[in-house]
Design an enzyme around this catalytic site. Structure first.
Site, mmCIF file in Angstrom:
data_model
loop_
_atom_site.group_PDB
_atom_site.id
_atom_site.type_symbol
_atom_site.label_atom_id
_atom_site.label_comp_id
_atom_site.label_asym_id
_atom_site.label_seq_id
_atom_site.Cartn_x
_atom_site.Cartn_y
_atom_site.Cartn_z
ATOM 1 N N LYS A 89 -2.329 -5.310 5.911
ATOM 2 C CA LYS A 89 -1.005 -5.543 5.317
ATOM 3 C C LYS A 89 0.065 -5.348 6.390
ATOM 4 O O LYS A 89 -0.128 -4.567 7.330
ATOM 5 C CB LYS A 89 -0.749 -4.552 4.172
ATOM 6 C CG LYS A 89 -1.729 -4.646 3.027
ATOM 7 C CD LYS A 89 -1.423 -5.817 2.145
ATOM 8 C CE LYS A 89 -2.302 -5.810 0.900
ATOM 9 N NZ LYS A 89 -1.914 -6.815 -0.061
ATOM 10 N N ILE A 109 -2.519 -3.093 -3.909
ATOM 11 C CA ILE A 109 -2.864 -4.291 -4.660
ATOM 12 C C ILE A 109 -3.890 -5.082 -3.853
ATOM 13 O O ILE A 109 -3.648 -5.414 -2.691
ATOM 14 C CB ILE A 109 -1.617 -5.167 -4.908
ATOM 15 C CG1 ILE A 109 -0.578 -4.415 -5.737
ATOM 16 C CG2 ILE A 109 -2.001 -6.478 -5.590
ATOM 17 C CD1 ILE A 109 0.779 -5.096 -5.804
ATOM 18 N N PRO A 116 0.806 -1.222 0.000
ATOM 19 C CA PRO A 116 0.000 0.000 0.000
ATOM 20 C C PRO A 116 0.841 1.275 0.000
ATOM 21 O O PRO A 116 1.933 1.311 0.576
ATOM 22 C CB PRO A 116 -0.796 -0.092 1.307
ATOM 23 C CG PRO A 116 -0.703 -1.500 1.742
ATOM 24 C CD PRO A 116 0.594 -2.010 1.207
#
Length: 118
Positions: free
Chosen positions: A33, A65, A2
């Site tokens: 994440k 993603i 990110p």
């Protein structure tokens, strides 16, 4: 991987000293994440207008993603990021805008290649 980019009209002196690190930790938790993969940029003191007003404001760009690709995902992320930003910046939610951009692995370069091959 990110990326969180915070732009604000607030001067640096009005921002918490560890804002970038705190945004990194919050972003990692909110997006699910590891913090080691989160990249944060904070830019302060910018001439900005949000909703037609130059009153103190902020814009957050979140790109990643796989975790910002749907309205359902982003609705949850938005609520949690607004909670963080309003608390840390002292701005009302009407003075903050968040933009979400999904990324593909081939759009991020790292270690002399792209994430597709890592």
């Amino acid at each position: 991987m990110p990326f969180l980019e915070l732009d604000t009209s607030l001067p640096a002196s009005r921002l918490p000293p560890a804002l970038a690190q705190e945004l990194c930790a919050a972003g990692a938790e909110i997006l699910g994440k590891p913090a080691e993969r989160v990249n944060v940029t904070v830019r302060s003191g910018l001439p900005m207008v949000v909703s037609g007003s130059a009153e103190p404001c902020a814009q957050l760009l979140v790109s990643s993603i796989g975790v910002v690709g749907s309205a359902e995902q982003n609705r949850e992320h938005s609520a949690r990021l607004f909670d963080f930003l309003t608390a840390k910046l002292g701005l009302g939610p009407d003075r903050i805008v968040i933009r979400f951009f999904p990324l593909e692995p081939w759009q991020i370069g790292k270690n002399r290649t792209v994430m597709t091959f890592l």
